[in-house]
Structures are given as C-alpha cells and as structure tokens.
Design an enzyme around this catalytic site. Structure first.
Site, PDB file in Angstrom:
ATOM      1  N   ASP A  93      -3.989 -22.640  64.500  1.00  0.00           N
ATOM      2  CA  ASP A  93      -4.879 -22.776  63.547  1.00  0.00           C
ATOM      3  C   ASP A  93      -6.225 -23.122  64.006  1.00  0.00           C
ATOM      4  O   ASP A  93      -7.072 -23.784  63.347  1.00  0.00           O
ATOM      5  CB  ASP A  93      -4.227 -24.283  62.636  1.00  0.00           C
ATOM      6  N   GLU A 115       3.421 -19.189  65.582  1.00  0.00           N
ATOM      7  CA  GLU A 115       3.237 -20.628  64.756  1.00  0.00           C
ATOM      8  C   GLU A 115       2.736 -20.617  63.361  1.00  0.00           C
ATOM      9  O   GLU A 115       1.834 -21.338  62.945  1.00  0.00           O
ATOM     10  CB  GLU A 115       2.451 -21.744  65.744  1.00  0.00           C
ATOM     11  N   GLU A 129      -8.446 -27.073  60.305  1.00  0.00           N
ATOM     12  CA  GLU A 129      -7.337 -26.191  60.593  1.00  0.00           C
ATOM     13  C   GLU A 129      -6.333 -25.715  59.696  1.00  0.00           C
ATOM     14  O   GLU A 129      -5.891 -24.659  59.741  1.00  0.00           O
ATOM     15  CB  GLU A 129      -6.406 -27.418  61.607  1.00  0.00           C
ATOM     16  N   HIS A 220      -8.731 -36.447  69.281  1.00  0.00           N
ATOM     17  CA  HIS A 220      -9.715 -35.544  69.166  1.00  0.00           C
ATOM     18  C   HIS A 220     -10.168 -34.746  67.722  1.00  0.00           C
ATOM     19  O   HIS A 220     -11.009 -34.172  67.916  1.00  0.00           O
ATOM     20  CB  HIS A 220      -9.124 -34.350  70.108  1.00  0.00           C
ATOM     21  N   ARG A 222     -11.489 -33.772  64.424  1.00  0.00           N
ATOM     22  CA  ARG A 222     -12.651 -34.059  63.614  1.00  0.00           C
ATOM     23  C   ARG A 222     -12.720 -34.844  62.406  1.00  0.00           C
ATOM     24  O   ARG A 222     -13.587 -35.669  62.294  1.00  0.00           O
ATOM     25  CB  ARG A 222     -13.154 -32.686  63.092  1.00  0.00           C
ATOM     26  N   HIS A 253     -10.714 -37.166  75.395  1.00  0.00           N
ATOM     27  CA  HIS A 253     -11.288 -35.862  75.156  1.00  0.00           C
ATOM     28  C   HIS A 253     -12.608 -35.754  75.480  1.00  0.00           C
ATOM     29  O   HIS A 253     -13.362 -36.820  75.357  1.00  0.00           O
ATOM     30  CB  HIS A 253     -11.224 -35.397  73.572  1.00  0.00           C
TER      31      HIS A 253
END
Length: 383
Positions: A93, A115, A129, A220, A222, A253
């Site tokens: 994604d 996936e 995503e 991590h 957003r 990260h």
C-alpha cells in the site's frame, strides 16, 4: 519485474525474489527499486543479498506525496522504455506500489499485487495507504491475497475470483528465514547482541536474574504526526516511571516528525530504562522483537510478524486493515490515546492471565510458504 521502494516492502518481497531466482528456466527476474526509503531500504537489500537492476533513487529531504508520485511515474516510464516485462509485481500500500502499478497500466503491462485486498474502508485511515491499496487493486490483474478475508474484500469489490489466490503473507516467510539463522548460529546471536550494544541498548539486561522485561516501541504513521506522537511519548514517559524494572526501547524512525516530539518530551529527563536508538536493520530488529515481552506499534507488518513469535501487539491506530489479528486475539487497538496506552500496557505487564491469552493466540497470517504459493499460481496464470 518486481518493483518496491520502502524497507517494509523490501522485507516482504525479498523471500519472493529469492524464490523466483531459483527458477531461471521459468522466470527472468528484473528488480527495480524506487528508493522511496534510502538508508533503510539499502540495509534490507544488503541483508538479503539482492542487487537491483534499476534504482530510481528518488529520495530527497522534504519531499511530499506529489513529489514521490510524479518521480516514480516518470522514472518507471524510463525503465519501461528499456524493458517490457510480462508482469509487474508490486507490494502492499505504498506510494511506490500505486505509482508503479499506474505506470505499468499506462504501458498495458499486467500488474500482480502482493498482499492484495487489505481494507479499512476509510480512505483517510491509514492515510494515504488505504487509498493507495484501493487504487492499486483497481489496476491489478493478478491478486495475491494473504488471507481469506482479504480475498472476500476483493470479491465484494467485483474482482473475479479466478484472478485471486490466498497465499498467506510473505512477511512470515522472511521472519522464519531470519529466526532460523539466529537460532541455529550462535555467532549470529553474539554479533546481534554486539550490534545492539553499539546502539546504546544491552540485551543482556534482560537476564532472568534481574527479571527485567522489554517493551519494544515503533512509530512512523503520517496520521500520527503531531498530537498523536506527543501522546505516545507522554505515555511512554509515564510508563517508564511506573515500571522501573521494564525497559522501553524505541528504534526511532528517521522522519523528523517522529523525532521532534521525542526530543521535546524527553529533553533533560534522566530515566534509566528508556532507550531511544537509531533504526535497526532487519536481523537486529527481529532479534530484539524475539527478546521483547510485548510490542507497542503503529506498523502494519509487525501486526503480522509478532504473533508468529508469541508477542502481544498493542496497535497505536484507530483502525486496522488486519482485522484477522484482532479476531484471533493477537493484537489490540489502543490508538494514540494517552490513557488507553497506559492502561493496556499496564494490563499486560500486571496480568499474567491476560498476557498468556494474547501471546498464545494463533497467528492468522501464514506458515512461511507464501512465496512458493505465489510462484505456483504465477506459473498457472502467465506461463
């Protein structure tokens, strides 16, 4: 052609690439990386001994989704001018996945989606995503779904069942490859212990003698930038004071939006059981994950991997595209709610019965043979 660009993608497609390369009489394999991640991607390529045929090398400081998408589209156009594969395989994604799939569509090259079929049905959670995978699904000819639920999601969207196969998740293939190396080679264990020491964390602190436990933390997303990460850091700070005999280890990260609240909230604190370390290459991270007591994360892949090691996972998101793990009882959603993070971590640290239920639940994501199933189906579809 296999196209990927981030560290998680690389981990998940590495076993598939290695398996494809075992059949040179059937497949000519071209590997293209976009470089959406740089240092973290290179670590995985080195670990699995994968040398890309093409590297778009798009990573730049401060770039946004517009930059990433347009660079990949233009870069893949140039790659397809040099080679036109029979099928382009993308994973998951990421922006790399959707942009590479779109670029292949422009060249009328069939796309295989590894996936495939994960859904939250909320286009802003996770963002971007969820929309990435929905768009990729529309551009895909061959759908490799990790679970029966993922297959059902695709069929509900009108995808022909004849173009879907349930394979399990390739991340379990990668996990078992690494665990086997760690468990069968004492020198690897020694090396990994020493590597961790260089980051500032000594795994030997967890000896049975002092009864220490480890909470492993990653973040991590957003969607958690800003207040979300501030709440996460404040909760960690509280928990570390509440449980002085528990180590809280957070591989940070590289994104400044992740690091800024860590620096602000933990500045001038002297807690001896909180360890903020640099990102780990995959072997070291799996080693640390295997040594952990529980995991606090907003990662998708860890929701699949950790149950294979018997580790409960508290997911710092409001939704998950992996409801199979929720149903199996291996993960629990806590969001970025300060109080909920504290209460759920405390419950698992204090209640051995609750911990046992989560740690002994069955992993719904596979048996380590997903790559072989993908290849077997590819042979039927394209050869």
């Amino acid at each position: 052609m296999v196209v990927f660009g981030t560290r998680p993608e690389a981990i998940k497609v590495a076993p598939l690439i290695k398996e494809l390369q075992k059949h040179p009489n059937l497949f000519e394999v071209t590997v293209c990386v976009t470089g959406q991640h740089k240092e973290m991607l290179d670590q995985v390529l080195t670990l699995f001994e994968i040398i890309p045929d093409y590297n778009l090398n798009i990573m730049q400081q401060g770039q946004d989704l517009y930059d990433i998408t347009t660079k990949i589209l233009l870069g893949m156009r140039d790659v397809f001018q040099q080679v036109k594969p029979d099928v382009v395989l993308v994973h998951g994604d990421t922006t790399t996945s959707v942009a590479a799939a779109l670029s292949a569509f422009y060249q009328q090259i069939p796309v295989g989606h590894i996936e495939a079929g994960l859904r939250t049905h909320n286009i802003y959670s996770p963002w971007p995503e969820e929309m990435n995978r929905q768009i990729t699904g529309r551009l895909t000819t061959y759908h490799f779904a990790p679970t029966a639920l993922s297959k059902q999601n695709l069929m509900s969207e009108g995808v022909d069942e004849a173009h879907i196969v349930v394979t399990g998740n390739t991340v379990i293939d990668a996990l078992y490859m690494v665990i086997n190396k760690i468990q069968t080679n004492s020198s690897v264990k020694t090396d990994l212990t020493n590597i961790l020491k260089t980051t500032g964390y000594d795994i030997d602190r967890l000896s049975c003698k002092n009864n220490r436990r480890l909470v492993l933390i990653t973040g991590h997303r957003r969607e958690n930038f800003g207040e979300g990460f501030e709440n996460i850091c404040k909760a960690i700070k509280h928990l570390s004071s509440k449980y002085p005999n528990v180590d809280f280890v957070y591989p940070m990260h590289l994104n400044p939006n992740v690091r800024k609240p860590i620096q602000a909230i933990f500045e001038n604190t002297q807690q001896q059981n909180v360890f903020f370390i640099e990102p780990l290459e995959y072997f070291s991270f799996v080693f640390l994950m295997e040594k952990s007591y529980l995991i606090l994360t907003d990662s998708g892949g860890i929701q699949e991997e950790a149950p294979g090691l018997g580790k409960p996972v508290l997911v710092m998101r409001d939704t998950t595209e992996r409801p199979e793990a929720l149903e199996a009882g291996t993960v629990k959603l806590v969001g970025t709610d300060y109080n909920k993070i504290i209460s759920e971590v405390s419950l698992l640290l204090d209640d051995a019965g609750k911990y046992k239920i989560m740690s002994h639940a069955t992993n719904p994501y596979g048996d380590g043979k997903a790559s072989r199933r993908i290849i077997a189906q590819l042979r039927q579809w394209i050869l």
